[in-house]
Design an enzyme around this catalytic site. Structure first.
Site, PDB file in Angstrom:
ATOM      1  N   HIS A 289      -1.581  -1.491  -4.331  1.00  0.00           N
ATOM      2  CA  HIS A 289      -1.508  -0.658  -5.536  1.00  0.00           C
ATOM      3  C   HIS A 289      -2.610   0.397  -5.546  1.00  0.00           C
ATOM      4  CE1 HIS A 289      -1.227  -0.556 -10.227  1.00  0.00           C
ATOM      5  NE2 HIS A 289      -0.780   0.522  -9.670  1.00  0.00           N
TER       6      HIS A 289
ATOM      7  N   CYS B 297      11.018   8.636   3.938  1.00  0.00           N
ATOM      8  CA  CYS B 297      10.007   8.631   2.872  1.00  0.00           C
ATOM      9  C   CYS B 297       8.723   7.915   3.277  1.00  0.00           C
ATOM     10  CB  CYS B 297      10.587   8.007   1.602  1.00  0.00           C
ATOM     11  SG  CYS B 297      11.168   6.321   1.819  1.00  0.00           S
TER      12      CYS B 297
END
Length: 753
Positions: A361, A673
């Protein structure tokens, strides 16, 4: 021998400084191997020479004075070849060189082994004997093991400036980790200390000794009360033998010796937490070495008590400082997004963490914020880094501690060039990403955070190529409900409408755990992750699909993406759940048009199932980060093998070209991506292969757009043809650098060594 080895390693690791560690090591090795001499030579990179740093058996006046160029003498030969040398009669060897200062003419036998840390030569460990002796395999294995252990100690000493010999360089050290967010930063280390971690307490000089001693006594008192209360609560539930442990704890805390030792360290110039950590570590290391089993068990008790007292010492003390230097580089064992939020954005220049990965994260947030970040820096000695000058290279995953003046000047120049380039490229960010011969290459953005830059981005992109739905899941303390998710998804879809937004269903597992849904596995990247989790928990997936569909009502710019697909059956099951969600919402009076659906190509098996998948889905999205990892069998978050992880590996480029050709044959759009899309050189190759869109983090857009606008598709295809004939990643990188130099685009690439 194994027990001797264990004890030597414990003593070396427990030494207070490098001199003590080296002295302990050479004496213990000489005794264990029953030999006459043990010496350690440190490699000085600036001189390309080896310096005698410590010895037992040779003349002590030679320490710091004997210097051997690399390759000279037996020791220099060991260092140059990076392999052991075992000789029964060393003086007869053609490389033998005699140093009068050492007195080593008395010794015949020689065994030397190199000390290597992350492929860098650090020194040589040597044993010698007067009479001729053939050191056996066990001797050699013992010394090789000791050298491997010493490598970590030396790396720490270099980083902490603990090399005090005048013959040695000033203490610059370089550590390698995982490049998690590109860019370069220079600044001052701000070490974030996790609560109650004895190994991560920094050294600080106390401003008020009396205050430190008073709060130590208060913390010990609180710990005694805490243990007494715990004992009373458990008195009726455990045996008298187990209950006696609480009495042992009370005795340890009540003994004046422990408190007096810590107070003594405070008066020597250490603050209370640091003094406590020093004393506890010393006791633990001693107890772990003794032969008595009972006393060895007490080491764990001492460690536990130390953590408890430290916890009380740290009460009310923030894990982050109240003020930050203007050029703060945050350093910690594990940095959370919450810690990140406490630092003023204008002062935060970089992030370094012992733990963490490129997909954690904090890495995602750092890339979105454009903060250079290196994670997974396992060998970093945190306690002594606070306030140290640092150079952080987020392109290569490197950290320089106490950099030399030359290195500092070089990186200052790189940062200045990067700033000028960013200002120049900003002027063309609203222009189309079209080649000079008119080929349009749609650029999309990866998101997952709050839509704080939608207005700025919207005019510069073709849509959102990847919205990571797991990020909102990470910042809550439970699975968010349907209404919560719908609000978040609606914000994204509305913010970017009418542009398409590709929303990936929950992709947890691997290195992305949810705090309230931990997944413990021996090999998480090959385990329960992505669709494997959500198909096993259809109740979670159904809530997410319903929230996505409801959020798209009236906008119709939602694209749904299923991650970590291995089998066609997984797609069939996911589509059944999607159709069920549409039917359910229709029954509730909400008519939803079925969105476009795609699968992520990241498991190598899907490369060979494109025809079957094309019958079921509307588009493909290649996750190049995971595809690289799985195709090369390299954990991208492991610093020890991170050099093998290369998105420009010929095998991967071949797989990507095959995927693009298959998608064209099947008349399906295909995007990419991963990080490769955000690399200007990689983007040109992907465009030449035929990818229909590239999605990247927002900070990568300017350089990729600039590269595309300055070439022709014809030239890009010619470059691809040249690249596909090469055999190694090194050749690929070299050729790309050469071509981009010729096209005057090298300034768009990361700085080179």
């Amino acid at each position: 021998m194994l027990e001797v080895l264990r004890r030597v390693i414990q003593e070396v690791n427990g030494a207070r400084n490098l001199d003590a560690a080296l002295s302990t090591m050479v004496r213990r090795i000489r005794k264990a191997m029953q030999t006459d001499v043990c010496s350690f030579y440190l490699y000085d990179k600036t001189l390309e020479s080896l310096v005698l740093m410590e010895t037992i058996g040779l003349r002590t006046q030679a320490v710091g004075r004997v210097v051997l160029p690399l390759g000279e003498g037996l020791v220099g030969m060991v260092a140059k070849r990076s392999e052991p040398l075992n000789l029964e009669d060393a003086r007869s060897h053609p490389h033998f060189r005699y140093f009068e200062a050492t007195g080593e003419e008395r010794y015949s036998s020689f065994l030397g082994v190199p000390i290597i840390h992350q492929r860098h030569m650090l020194g040589v460990l040597v044993v010698q004997q007067a009479e001729k002796r053939s050191y056996d395999d066990e001797d050699e294995a013992f010394l090789v093991t000791m050298a491997a252990q010493l490598a970590g100690v030396l790396a720490h000493a270099l980083a902490t400036g603990n090399l005090t010999r005048p013959a040695l360089p000033g203490g610059q050290a370089m550590f390698k980790g995982v490049a998690a967010s590109p860019g370069v930063a220079m600044g001052e280390a701000v070490v974030i200390t996790p609560p109650a971690d004895l190994n991560s307490v920094p050294d600080l000089i106390p401003s008020n000794e009396a205050y430190e001693i008073a709060r130590l006594k208060e913390a010990i008192g609180k710990t005694r009360d805490e243990i007494r209360a715990a004992g009373e609560r458990l008195a009726s539930r455990i045996s008298s033998q187990e209950l006696a442990l609480f009495d042992v704890y009370q005795q340890m805390l009540g003994e004046a010796a422990l408190s007096e030792e810590v107070e003594k360290r405070i008066r020597e110039g250490q603050w209370a937490p640091g003094a406590l950590a020093d004393v506890v570590r010393r006791h633990v290391q001693y107890l772990e070495r003794v032969d008595d089993d009972y006393l060895r068990e007490r080491a764990a008790d001492i460690r536990d008590l130390g953590r408890r007292v430290l916890g009380h010492l740290q009460e009310g003390t923030p894990s982050t400082p109240e003020t930050y230097p203007d050029n703060a580089i945050l350093v910690g064992d594990e940095i959370s997004v919450a810690m990140l939020g406490e630092v003023p954005r204008d002062k935060l220049k970089g992030l370094v963490s012992v733990r963490g990965s490129s997909t954690s994260h904090v890495a995602i947030v750092a890339r979105a914020m454009g903060i250079p970040t290196v994670l997974g820096m396992m060998d970093l000695p945190l306690p002594r880094l606070n306030g140290a000058p640092l150079v952080l290279d987020g392109h290569r995953g490197r950290l320089f501690v106490r950099p030399t003046a030359d290195l500092t000047l070089r990186y200052e120049s790189l940062i200045a060039e990067e700033k000028v380039l960013s200002e120049l490229l900003e002027h063309e960010q609203d222009l189309p990403s079209t080649t000079q011969d008119g080929h349009e290459m749609p650029l999309m953005v990866n998101t997952g955070l709050a839509v704080d830059a939608t207005a700025l981005l919207k005019s510069r992109i073709a849509g959102v190529g990847l919205y990571r739905t797991e990020v909102p899941f990470m910042i809550t303390e439970r699975f968010p409900g349907e209404k919560e998710q719908m609000r978040m998804y609606r914000e994204q879809l509305e913010g970017f409408a009418p542009l398409p937004v590709v929303m990936r269903t929950l992709d947890i597992g691997g290195d992305k755990d949810l705090p309230y849904f931990p997944i413990e596995e021996a090999n998480p990247f090959l385990g329960w992750r992505g669709m494997r989790v959500t198909l096993d928990h259809p109740e979670v997936l159904m809530v997410q699909l319903r929230a996505m569909l409801k959020a798209s009502h009236g906008l119709n710019n939602l694209y749904v993406l299923f991650p970590m697909i291995t089998n066609v059956e997984e797609v069939d099951e996911a589509l059944r759940l999607l159709d069920r969600a549409i039917i359910e919402l229709g029954e509730e009076g909400i008519t939803i048009e079925r969105p476009k659906v795609g699968v992520m190509i990241e498991v190598p098996a899907t490369i060979y199932q494109m025809d079957a998948l094309a019958k079921r889905v509307d588009f493909f999205s290649v996750g190049s980060n995971d595809l690289t990892q799985y195709l090369l069998a390299v954990d991208r978050n492991n610093p020890r093998v991170s050099s093998l992880y290369d998105a420009l590996h010929p095998a991967l480029l071949g797989a990507l070209q095959e995927l693009a050709q298959d998608a064209k044959r099947l008349n399906k759009p295909i995007s990419l991506c991963g990080e490769l899309a955000g690399d200007p050189a990689g983007a040109l190759l992907l465009m030449a292969m035929g990818f229909t869109a590239l999605s990247m983090n927002a900070p990568s857009l300017p350089k990729v757009r600039a590269a595309i606008r300055r070439v022709t598709l014809h030239d890009a295809k010619a470059l691809l043809a040249e690249i596909m004939r090469l055999d190694t990643p090194a050749q690929v990188h070299e050729h790309l650098n050469k071509r981009l130099d010729e096209w005057q685009l090298s300034h768009l690439l990361p700085p080179r060594d």
